[in-house]
Design an enzyme around this catalytic site. Structure first.
Site, short mmCIF file in Angstrom:
data_model
loop_
_atom_site.label_atom_id
_atom_site.label_comp_id
_atom_site.label_asym_id
_atom_site.label_seq_id
_atom_site.Cartn_x
_atom_site.Cartn_y
_atom_site.Cartn_z
N CYS A 119 0.85 -1.18 0.00
CA CYS A 119 0.00 0.00 0.00
C CYS A 119 0.89 1.24 0.00
O CYS A 119 1.93 1.26 0.65
CB CYS A 119 -0.95 0.10 1.19
SG CYS A 119 -2.16 -1.20 1.24
N ARG A 157 6.43 -0.56 -4.07
CA ARG A 157 6.02 -1.15 -2.79
C ARG A 157 5.12 -2.36 -3.00
O ARG A 157 4.96 -3.16 -2.09
CB ARG A 157 5.27 -0.10 -1.95
CG ARG A 157 6.15 1.05 -1.51
CD ARG A 157 5.33 2.12 -0.88
NE ARG A 157 4.76 1.71 0.40
CZ ARG A 157 5.39 1.81 1.56
NH1 ARG A 157 6.60 2.30 1.61
NH2 ARG A 157 4.81 1.42 2.68
N TRP A 175 -2.70 -2.93 -1.77
CA TRP A 175 -2.23 -4.32 -1.84
C TRP A 175 -3.26 -5.10 -1.04
O TRP A 175 -3.33 -4.97 0.19
CB TRP A 175 -0.84 -4.41 -1.22
CG TRP A 175 -0.13 -5.70 -1.46
CD1 TRP A 175 0.64 -6.02 -2.53
CD2 TRP A 175 -0.09 -6.83 -0.59
NE1 TRP A 175 1.17 -7.28 -2.38
CE2 TRP A 175 0.73 -7.81 -1.21
CE3 TRP A 175 -0.66 -7.14 0.65
CZ2 TRP A 175 0.99 -9.04 -0.64
CZ3 TRP A 175 -0.40 -8.37 1.22
CH2 TRP A 175 0.41 -9.31 0.57
N ASN A 220 -3.35 2.77 4.88
CA ASN A 220 -2.36 1.70 4.74
C ASN A 220 -2.30 1.00 6.09
O ASN A 220 -2.18 1.65 7.12
CB ASN A 220 -1.01 2.34 4.38
CG ASN A 220 0.14 1.34 4.42
OD1 ASN A 220 -0.07 0.14 4.53
ND2 ASN A 220 1.36 1.85 4.34
N GLY A 221 -2.41 -0.33 6.09
CA GLY A 221 -2.35 -1.07 7.35
C GLY A 221 -3.53 -2.03 7.44
O GLY A 221 -4.16 -2.36 6.43
N GLU A 273 20.53 -16.50 0.30
CA GLU A 273 20.17 -15.24 -0.34
C GLU A 273 20.09 -15.41 -1.86
O GLU A 273 19.18 -14.89 -2.51
CB GLU A 273 21.19 -14.15 0.07
CG GLU A 273 21.01 -12.80 -0.58
CD GLU A 273 19.63 -12.17 -0.36
OE1 GLU A 273 18.85 -12.67 0.46
OE2 GLU A 273 19.34 -11.19 -1.06
N LYS A 287 16.73 -14.71 -4.12
CA LYS A 287 16.69 -13.79 -5.27
C LYS A 287 16.09 -14.50 -6.48
O LYS A 287 15.26 -13.94 -7.19
CB LYS A 287 18.09 -13.28 -5.66
CG LYS A 287 18.74 -12.23 -4.82
CD LYS A 287 18.08 -10.89 -4.82
CE LYS A 287 17.00 -10.80 -3.79
NZ LYS A 287 17.33 -10.38 -2.47
N GLU A 338 12.29 -15.07 -6.11
CA GLU A 338 11.53 -13.82 -6.14
C GLU A 338 11.28 -13.30 -7.54
O GLU A 338 10.17 -12.89 -7.85
CB GLU A 338 12.31 -12.72 -5.41
CG GLU A 338 12.21 -12.70 -3.95
CD GLU A 338 12.98 -11.51 -3.41
OE1 GLU A 338 12.35 -10.58 -2.93
OE2 GLU A 338 14.23 -11.51 -3.49
N HIS A 359 21.52 -35.87 3.82
CA HIS A 359 20.51 -36.24 4.81
C HIS A 359 19.10 -36.10 4.27
O HIS A 359 18.15 -35.94 5.02
CB HIS A 359 20.72 -35.42 6.09
CG HIS A 359 22.07 -35.65 6.68
ND1 HIS A 359 22.37 -36.76 7.43
CD2 HIS A 359 23.23 -34.95 6.58
CE1 HIS A 359 23.64 -36.73 7.79
NE2 HIS A 359 24.18 -35.63 7.27
N LYS A 364 7.46 -4.24 -1.46
CA LYS A 364 8.78 -3.82 -0.98
C LYS A 364 8.79 -3.68 0.54
O LYS A 364 9.75 -4.04 1.20
CB LYS A 364 9.14 -2.48 -1.64
CG LYS A 364 10.51 -1.94 -1.25
CD LYS A 364 11.60 -2.79 -1.86
CE LYS A 364 12.99 -2.33 -1.47
NZ LYS A 364 13.97 -3.39 -1.73
C1 F6R Z 1 13.95 -9.80 -0.66
C2 F6R Z 1 13.45 -8.72 0.14
C3 F6R Z 1 12.71 -9.07 1.39
C4 F6R Z 1 13.08 -8.08 2.50
C5 F6R Z 1 12.19 -8.31 3.73
C6 F6R Z 1 12.57 -7.40 4.87
O1 F6R Z 1 14.62 -9.34 -1.79
O2 F6R Z 1 13.59 -7.58 -0.18
O3 F6R Z 1 12.95 -10.38 1.79
O4 F6R Z 1 14.42 -8.23 2.83
O5 F6R Z 1 10.86 -8.11 3.38
O6 F6R Z 1 12.42 -6.07 4.50
P1 F6R Z 1 13.09 -4.92 5.37
O7 F6R Z 1 14.57 -5.07 5.24
O8 F6R Z 1 12.60 -3.64 4.77
O9 F6R Z 1 12.64 -5.13 6.78
#
Ligand code: F6R
Length: 617
Positions: free
Chosen positions: A2, A27, A74, A100-101, A492, A496, A499, A515, A612
């Protein structure tokens, strides 16, 4: 998750609102809408789909109102649809709200309002808010106030008082068509001060091109915004002053700067982000220092456990942080996912230090996990990229990465900056405690200083990665293997890939493969191995040999000398201390995910279903 924008001034509000919404697209959202006031009538235009679709709505260009609120939604309560999009109005058409929320008690409030004769058009939790405001404006103690300004603000306050949950809210009304009332709790909202005009947004980059002067609201604080004034009130509506914050981010930093996508731009910004994050925090031969915090030896000696708590990529940075802290400071350190930590009764007391990592500083679970630790008497330290974000305002200590605005949903430069910052923090703690030799710490500092040029070297040659992406983009499964910090970064790399390319992948500690997961390895499966620790070289090669024997195709990211002809593809990266090698080894994996996503024709910056800033649980 949002996005909120607001404008009050003398210009046509609609283009400014739509422009702001476009800046907040990253976002994550599924619908968009705006409301302006013209001739004392609220005009709402909204629909599901992209912000740009708003420009095609009939009559949008005819809106001449110079005040307005806007929103990207969202979906949480109710599917994406025109009815469920914000802004929402009350039954009388006098109040419009964006939110938002999540309002947790919205069904009770809806039931209450229904019993009073109100009707609802949407399935959202938000629609109760404008109707509650109307209810209080016309009923109860507030309704008898004569001063209209006081009465409007009083009605908003009474409505907010009834809400349980999290919110950043903007309200406009035909009753006072020149003002916007805003309030927030556990959801982000900033106010930008202009000249004869003022702006509101969920985050700073959205309105950075209009102003560099910002007010950051506290939880449960109200602001009444007109074109020439911004007034602040606490939750009993006592007026107070608030200091302005100058933000020195470059407005262009939030643009694409000639890159095809934000993600690619942000990958290439990593050398700068690392340099800026190191900043003046240390020089070779000198002790580390943080302007922002000073932690005493006595305090650190009293600590018997550290928790690092975060979500997603930030949590992966925390895993590297654990290795650094345990190695350099000899303090037992646990890493936890914020959404688990907050509900698992973790053993916290005043001898625990809790470190929270969050790029946005607005992640709902991370904030809740921080509040929990505070309630148990622990000290809290926030690592964030956003000055004045919620998490930094809650924490006892805050330190900042200097990655600049990160717009692409998939985090890249925030991760590497987080690992850099937590490395410096670990060195700082070790220096204060005297827990590691000066030589070890000086060598690590020197390795940190060398990182930006080493990252540049990796970024100079992306051809092998592009070629590999072309070969594997149609695959359904991939595996990432590593040991120690190579395993941390494998997690990580796998995230990526999932995602932005929508390829299923798993990251495993290489020694754990036997295992169970090795059952999934068959002819042609792609396995990506990371090998950067000379002490674990032979063991890692043996683990990879086990998958090669079962027909796997291998790509190895390494700074070690490997036996010839063993692996299908090898990407050589510069050497560094294994504790911080994820900062280098993650780069080829970020690029791999990026090029696969491009090859598949996907939206790299805005992957499906993702937001985001995850401001709800
Ligand atoms: C992955 C990504 C998310 C954020 C997670 C935490 O690429 O961006 O996994 O790392 O949502 O977000 P923050 O760091 O803003 O708390």
């Amino acid at each position: 998750m949002c996005g909120i924008v607001g404008y009050v001034g003398s210009k046509k509000a609609t283009p400014i609102l739509i422009d702001g919404l476009l800046s907040l697209e990253y976002r994550g959202y599924d619908s968009a809408g705006i409301a302006t006031i013209e001739n004392d009538v609220i005009k709402v235009m909204k629909d599901k789909g992209r912000v740009n679709n708003l420009n095609n709505l009939e009559g949008i260009n005819d809106l001449v109102g110079t005040i307005g609120i806007a929103h990207t939604r969202w979906a949480t309560h109710g599917k994406p649809s025109k009815e469920n999009s914000h802004p929402h109005m009350d039954n009388s058409g006098k109040f419009a709200v964006v939110h938002n929320g999540i309002i947790e008690n919205y069904s009770d409030l809806r039931e209450f309002l229904t019993s009073k004769g109100y009707t609802f058009i949407s399935q959202t939790d938000t629609e109760v808010i404008p109707n509650l405001i109307h209810y209080y404006y016309t009923n109860g103690p507030v309704s008898v106030i004569e001063d209209t300004k006081e009465k409007f603000l009083g009605a908003v306050k009474s409505a907010i008082y009834d809400l349980k949950g999290s919110y950043a809210i903007e309200v406009i009304s035909t009753i006072l068509p020149d003002e916007i009332i805003v309030v927030r709790k556990d959801s982000p909202l900033v106010i930008g001060k202009g000249n004869g005009e003022n702006y509101i947004a969920s985050d700073i980059p959205a309105i950075l091109k209009y102003t560099k002067e910002f007010y950051l609201l506290d939880d449960n604080e109200f602001a009444v915004i007109e074109k020439d004034s911004i007034r602040f009130f606490d939750n009993s509506l006592q007026e107070h002053n608030r200091a302005i914050k100058n933000i020195d981010w470059d407005a262009n930093a939030a643009g694409k700067d000639g890159f095809e996508d934000y993600m690619l731009k942000e990958i290439f910004e990593q050398p700068t982000a690392i340099r800026e994050t190191i900043g003046s925090r240390f020089r070779l031969g000198e002790k580390c220092s943080f302007d922002d915090i000073e932690i005493s030896k006595e305090y650190l000696q009293s600590i018997n456990k550290i928790f690092i708590v975060a979500c997603g990529t930030a949590m992966h940075a925390g895993l590297v942080g654990k290795a650094l802290i345990e190695n350099l400071c000899k303090i037992p350190t646990e890493v936890d996912i914020a959404s688990e930590f907050r509900y698992r009764n973790p053993l916290i007391d005043e001898h625990t230090l809790c470190i929270y990592i969050s790029q946005s500083g607005e992640t709902a679970d991370t904030i809740a996990a921080l509040k929990l630790a505070k309630a148990h008497g622990a000290k809290t330290l926030a690592i964030s990229n956003v000055i004045g974000s919620s998490i930094t305002r809650e924490a006892d200590y805050s330190i900042y990465t200097h990655a600049g605005p990160e717009i692409a949903v998939a985090s890249t430069k925030a991760y590497t900056s987080q690992v850099v910052l937590i490395s410096i923090l670990a060195i700082y703690f070790a220096e204060v405690l005297g827990s590691s030799s000066e030589t070890v710490l000086e060598e690590l500092k020197s390795d940190l200083i060398d990182l930006p040029s080493k990252v540049e070297k990796i970024l100079d040659d992306t051809e092998v990665i592009k070629a590999f992406a072309k070969k594997v983009y149609a695959e359904k499964d991939m595996f990432f293997l590593g040991r120690g910090t190579d395993y941390n970064v494998a997690l990580e790399g796998s995230l990526k890939l999932k995602e932005i390319s929508y390829i299923h992948s798993e990251a495993y500690a290489a020694g754990e493969l036997k295992h169970g997961p090795i059952a999934l390895i068959e002819n042609g499966v792609t396995v990506i191995g990371i090998i950067t620790n000379p002490n674990l070289l032979e063991k890692s090669i043996s683990n990879l040999q086990e998958v090669i024997t079962r027909g796997a195709k291998t790509l190895i990211i390494t700074n070690q000398i490997l036996p010839n002809g063993h692996f299908d593809y090898v990407i050589n990266i510069p050497e560094t201390n294994p504790l911080i090698s994820p900062i280098l080894s993650v780069i080829p994996m970020q690029l791999l995910a990026y090029y696969i996503s491009k090859q598949k024709g996907l939206d790299v910056d805005k992957p499906r279903n993702l937001a985001k800033s995850v401001t709800v649980e």
